[in-house]
Design a protein around this motif. Structure first.
Motif, PDB file in Angstrom:
ATOM      1  N   ALA A   1       4.606 -16.042   0.201  1.00 53.52           N
ATOM      2  CA  ALA A   1       5.090 -14.743  -0.278  1.00 53.52           C
ATOM      3  C   ALA A   1       5.232 -14.743  -1.796  1.00 53.52           C
ATOM      4  O   ALA A   1       4.852 -13.777  -2.476  1.00 53.52           O
ATOM      5  N   GLU A   2       5.784 -15.804  -2.338  1.00 54.31           N
ATOM      6  CA  GLU A   2       5.965 -15.893  -3.788  1.00 54.31           C
ATOM      7  C   GLU A   2       4.617 -15.960  -4.509  1.00 54.31           C
ATOM      8  O   GLU A   2       4.398 -15.287  -5.521  1.00 54.31           O
ATOM      9  N   ALA A   3       3.705 -16.781  -3.995  1.00 54.28           N
ATOM     10  CA  ALA A   3       2.391 -16.918  -4.627  1.00 54.28           C
ATOM     11  C   ALA A   3       1.613 -15.606  -4.555  1.00 54.28           C
ATOM     12  O   ALA A   3       0.870 -15.260  -5.483  1.00 54.28           O
ATOM     13  N   TRP A   4       1.787 -14.860  -3.466  1.00 50.44           N
ATOM     14  CA  TRP A   4       1.041 -13.628  -3.298  1.00 50.44           C
ATOM     15  C   TRP A   4       1.417 -12.583  -4.340  1.00 50.44           C
ATOM     16  O   TRP A   4       0.573 -11.799  -4.782  1.00 50.44           O
ATOM     17  N   CYS A   5       2.676 -12.581  -4.719  1.00 54.42           N
ATOM     18  CA  CYS A   5       3.162 -11.541  -5.630  1.00 54.42           C
ATOM     19  C   CYS A   5       3.118 -11.930  -7.107  1.00 54.42           C
ATOM     20  O   CYS A   5       3.130 -11.052  -7.972  1.00 54.42           O
ATOM     21  N   GLN A   6       3.061 -13.229  -7.405  1.00 54.90           N
ATOM     22  CA  GLN A   6       3.319 -13.652  -8.780  1.00 54.90           C
ATOM     23  C   GLN A   6       2.256 -13.219  -9.788  1.00 54.90           C
ATOM     24  O   GLN A   6       2.542 -13.108 -10.970  1.00 54.90           O
ATOM     25  N   HIS A   7       1.054 -12.933  -9.349  1.00 52.56           N
ATOM     26  CA  HIS A   7      -0.014 -12.579 -10.291  1.00 52.56           C
ATOM     27  C   HIS A   7      -0.228 -11.064 -10.409  1.00 52.56           C
ATOM     28  O   HIS A   7      -1.130 -10.628 -11.105  1.00 52.56           O
ATOM     29  N   THR A   8       0.612 -10.275  -9.716  1.00 53.58           N
ATOM     30  CA  THR A   8       0.517  -8.810  -9.793  1.00 53.58           C
ATOM     31  C   THR A   8       1.873  -8.242 -10.173  1.00 53.58           C
ATOM     32  O   THR A   8       2.787  -8.196  -9.340  1.00 53.58           O
ATOM     33  N   PRO A   9       2.056  -7.806 -11.419  1.00 52.33           N
ATOM     34  CA  PRO A   9       3.362  -7.318 -11.873  1.00 52.33           C
ATOM     35  C   PRO A   9       3.941  -6.217 -10.984  1.00 52.33           C
ATOM     36  O   PRO A   9       5.163  -6.174 -10.781  1.00 52.33           O
ATOM     37  N   ALA A  10       3.108  -5.358 -10.441  1.00 48.13           N
ATOM     38  CA  ALA A  10       3.613  -4.244  -9.633  1.00 48.13           C
ATOM     39  C   ALA A  10       4.250  -4.711  -8.332  1.00 48.13           C
ATOM     40  O   ALA A  10       4.932  -3.927  -7.664  1.00 48.13           O
ATOM     41  N   TRP A  11       4.025  -5.993  -7.965  1.00 45.41           N
ATOM     42  CA  TRP A  11       4.582  -6.514  -6.716  1.00 45.41           C
ATOM     43  C   TRP A  11       5.766  -7.452  -6.955  1.00 45.41           C
ATOM     44  O   TRP A  11       6.170  -8.180  -6.059  1.00 45.41           O
ATOM     45  N   GLN A  12       6.346  -7.408  -8.120  1.00 40.61           N
ATOM     46  CA  GLN A  12       7.389  -8.381  -8.446  1.00 40.61           C
ATOM     47  C   GLN A  12       8.796  -7.777  -8.548  1.00 40.61           C
ATOM     48  O   GLN A  12       9.774  -8.504  -8.681  1.00 40.61           O
ATOM     49  N   GLY A  13       8.908  -6.467  -8.502  1.00 40.61           N
ATOM     50  CA  GLY A  13      10.219  -5.855  -8.623  1.00 40.61           C
ATOM     51  C   GLY A  13      10.866  -5.576  -7.289  1.00 40.61           C
ATOM     52  O   GLY A  13      10.347  -5.961  -6.235  1.00 40.61           O
ATOM     53  N   PRO A  14      11.998  -4.874  -7.315  1.00 41.93           N
ATOM     54  CA  PRO A  14      12.664  -4.470  -6.071  1.00 41.93           C
ATOM     55  C   PRO A  14      11.778  -3.506  -5.289  1.00 41.93           C
ATOM     56  O   PRO A  14      11.104  -2.654  -5.870  1.00 41.93           O
ATOM     57  N   VAL A  15      11.795  -3.611  -3.990  1.00 37.91           N
ATOM     58  CA  VAL A  15      10.918  -2.805  -3.164  1.00 37.91           C
ATOM     59  C   VAL A  15      11.218  -1.315  -3.314  1.00 37.91           C
ATOM     60  O   VAL A  15      10.311  -0.478  -3.286  1.00 37.91           O
ATOM     61  N   ASN A  16      12.501  -0.959  -3.531  1.00 36.24           N
ATOM     62  CA  ASN A  16      12.841   0.458  -3.623  1.00 36.24           C
ATOM     63  C   ASN A  16      12.390   1.083  -4.936  1.00 36.24           C
ATOM     64  O   ASN A  16      12.458   2.304  -5.108  1.00 36.24           O
ATOM     65  N   GLN A  17      11.925   0.250  -5.867  1.00 36.56           N
ATOM     66  CA  GLN A  17      11.423   0.758  -7.136  1.00 36.56           C
ATOM     67  C   GLN A  17       9.890   0.691  -7.231  1.00 36.56           C
ATOM     68  O   GLN A  17       9.306   1.067  -8.242  1.00 36.56           O
ATOM     69  N   CYS A  18       9.245   0.212  -6.202  1.00 34.34           N
ATOM     70  CA  CYS A  18       7.784   0.105  -6.204  1.00 34.34           C
ATOM     71  C   CYS A  18       7.150   1.444  -5.829  1.00 34.34           C
ATOM     72  O   CYS A  18       7.667   2.176  -4.971  1.00 34.34           O
ATOM     73  N   SER A  19       6.035   1.742  -6.448  1.00 35.01           N
ATOM     74  CA  SER A  19       5.322   2.972  -6.118  1.00 35.01           C
ATOM     75  C   SER A  19       4.670   2.847  -4.745  1.00 35.01           C
ATOM     76  O   SER A  19       4.384   1.745  -4.270  1.00 35.01           O
ATOM     77  N   ASP A  20       4.427   4.009  -4.130  1.00 37.92           N
ATOM     78  CA  ASP A  20       3.740   4.004  -2.843  1.00 37.92           C
ATOM     79  C   ASP A  20       2.354   3.375  -2.972  1.00 37.92           C
ATOM     80  O   ASP A  20       1.891   2.678  -2.067  1.00 37.92           O
ATOM     81  N   LYS A  21       1.703   3.624  -4.121  1.00 36.48           N
ATOM     82  CA  LYS A  21       0.374   3.072  -4.337  1.00 36.48           C
ATOM     83  C   LYS A  21       0.414   1.545  -4.374  1.00 36.48           C
ATOM     84  O   LYS A  21      -0.431   0.877  -3.759  1.00 36.48           O
ATOM     85  N   ALA A  22       1.415   0.989  -5.079  1.00 37.33           N
ATOM     86  CA  ALA A  22       1.528  -0.468  -5.169  1.00 37.33           C
ATOM     87  C   ALA A  22       1.800  -1.079  -3.797  1.00 37.33           C
ATOM     88  O   ALA A  22       1.241  -2.130  -3.444  1.00 37.33           O
TER      89      ALA A  22
END
Length: 413
Positions: free
Chosen positions: A306-327
């Protein structure tokens, strides 16, 4: 010069079983193998416990679990010697066993119990065994009408000259050369003019290289259940099995299964969460959670992945409630449709089986005898029939050996 009804070359699963079956039918049998230790591939299989068959194999559709230019060739043998037949032998010999996964049967104690059962059967049947013994040359006698005592073949070996009415090639494939695998069986086939289907490693880990693999290079040891597929439309094949990250690529049952179908340059498509609608789960979490996306994914995936999957994409590193639907939609798609192209396989050193081999068009499926060469038989892995992971290759060894022994009895009558 010693004379035998049949000489069997190769003391692996198919060779041992054929020798015992032929000997029990009253034939004079010599079993030859160049290796010092007998049946090493049985001994190391299944983590040392030997996945000796698969109870889910249906003789009516058994070919569906096999590859080759003509998988249907396997149907006759598989219907005449079924998994239940071998299970009966195992039970008769008092060997405890268990079902581990999807019909896969393993010895409880050790694969050596299966080896011992086969050796004991050979001994009781009066089979002679020369091991280690190398074969230098094989000569065929001039064609003439078979008769009692007639020798079709002469073998010059390291233990002397031997004559035989029939010759069975059970030498296996090229997989795992460190335990003695060679191309000797294919060379015998070529000597007698039989066509050979090109060989390649099967049931083998896959390697990845370059930038595609960089994000996952530190995940060795991570494992999880996946759905994996390769090919397009009708030729596509998919398996639901466990995936294992290694230092150099991917392994585990999912990869071993798909490797037999994968072609160089072809991508793999992997669903890392096959039993979860991840797009819906992420949208639900967005409405009710403030977790960081890597922490949220760790509910469903191994934490390191899970950590490796998100670490190279900034849009996937914040809180889920602040992520865009597109991300979130992109994240869901990447997890359920991960596409990656192997750079190659780990080769015969790590392959459990060898794809290809003696072309089945040159063999009679009722007997495993070469159509144009009387008294010459090929059984087991040396033939262009390769099974799925899970006991199917051993069942092919037992079945092809059994029908060959029946034919040997008829040929020697």
């Amino acid at each position: 010069m010693p004379y035998f009804d049949v000489v069997i070359v190769g003391a692996g699963a198919a060779g041992l079983f054929c020798a015992a079956q032929a000997g029990q039918r009253g034939l004079r049998v010599l079993l030859i193998d160049h290796a010092e230790r007998v049946a090493e591939k049985i001994r190391i299989s299944g983590g040392g416990r030997c996945n000796f068959t698969n109870r889910h194999l249906d003789p009516r559709t058994g070919h569906q679990h096999y590859l080759g230019q003509n998988p249907q060739f396997a149907r006759s043998a598989l219907s005449r010697f079924t998994p239940q037949h071998f299970i009966d032998l195992v039970e008769k010999n008092g060997i405890a066993f268990h079902e581990k996964h999807k019909g896969q049967l393993f010895a409880d104690r050790s694969a050596q119990d299966i080896v011992r059962m086969l050796l004991d059967a050979c001994a009781l049947a009066g089979v002679q065994r020369w091991q280690p013994c190398t074969i230098e040359t094989i000569e065929a006698e001039a064609a003439c009408a078979p008769r009692s005592g007639f020798s079709r073949y002469r073998l010059h070996t390291s233990q002397g000259l031997v004559q035989a009415h029939n010759l069975v090639v059970a030498t296996g494939g090229l997989s795992i050369p460190k335990i003695g695998a060679t191309d000797f069986g294919y060379r015998i086939a070529k000597q007698f003019g039989l066509p050979i289907v090109a060989q390649r490693p099967g049931l083998v880990p896959l390697r990845f290289a370059g930038e595609d693999w960089a994000p996952y290079a530190d995940l060795a040891g991570v494992a999880l259940p996946v759905r994996i597929s390769t090919g397009e439309k009708k030729p596509a094949i998919a398996f639901d099995e466990d995936l294992l990250f290694t230092h150099r690529g991917l392994s585990g049952p999912a990869i071993l299964q798909i490797s037999s179908y994968w072609q160089p340059g072809q991508p793999l498509t992997i669903d890392l969460l096959p039993h979860l609608d991840i797009a819906a789960a992420l949208q639900e979490a967005k409405a009710s959670s403030k977790k960081q996306l890597p922490n949220l994914l760790a509910q469903w995936l191994p934490t390191r992945l899970a950590e490796a999957w998100c670490q190279h994409t900034p849009a996937w590193q914040g809180p889920v409630n602040q992520c865009s639907d597109k991300a979130l939609a992109q994240l869901a798609h990447s997890l359920s449709h991960w596409q990656i192209t192997p750079s190659g396989t780990e080769g015969y050193a790590k392959a459990e089986v060898t794809l290809g081999g003696v072309d089945t068009q040159a063999l009679a499926q009722q007997s495993m005898q070469a159509k144009q060469q009387p008294g010459l038989f090929f059984i087991g892995e040396v033939v262009d029939i390769t099974g799925w992971l899970g006991g199917y290759n051993f069942q092919w060894a037992w079945a092809s050996a059994y029908v060959c022994a029946q034919a040997l009895q008829a040929a020697s009558a």
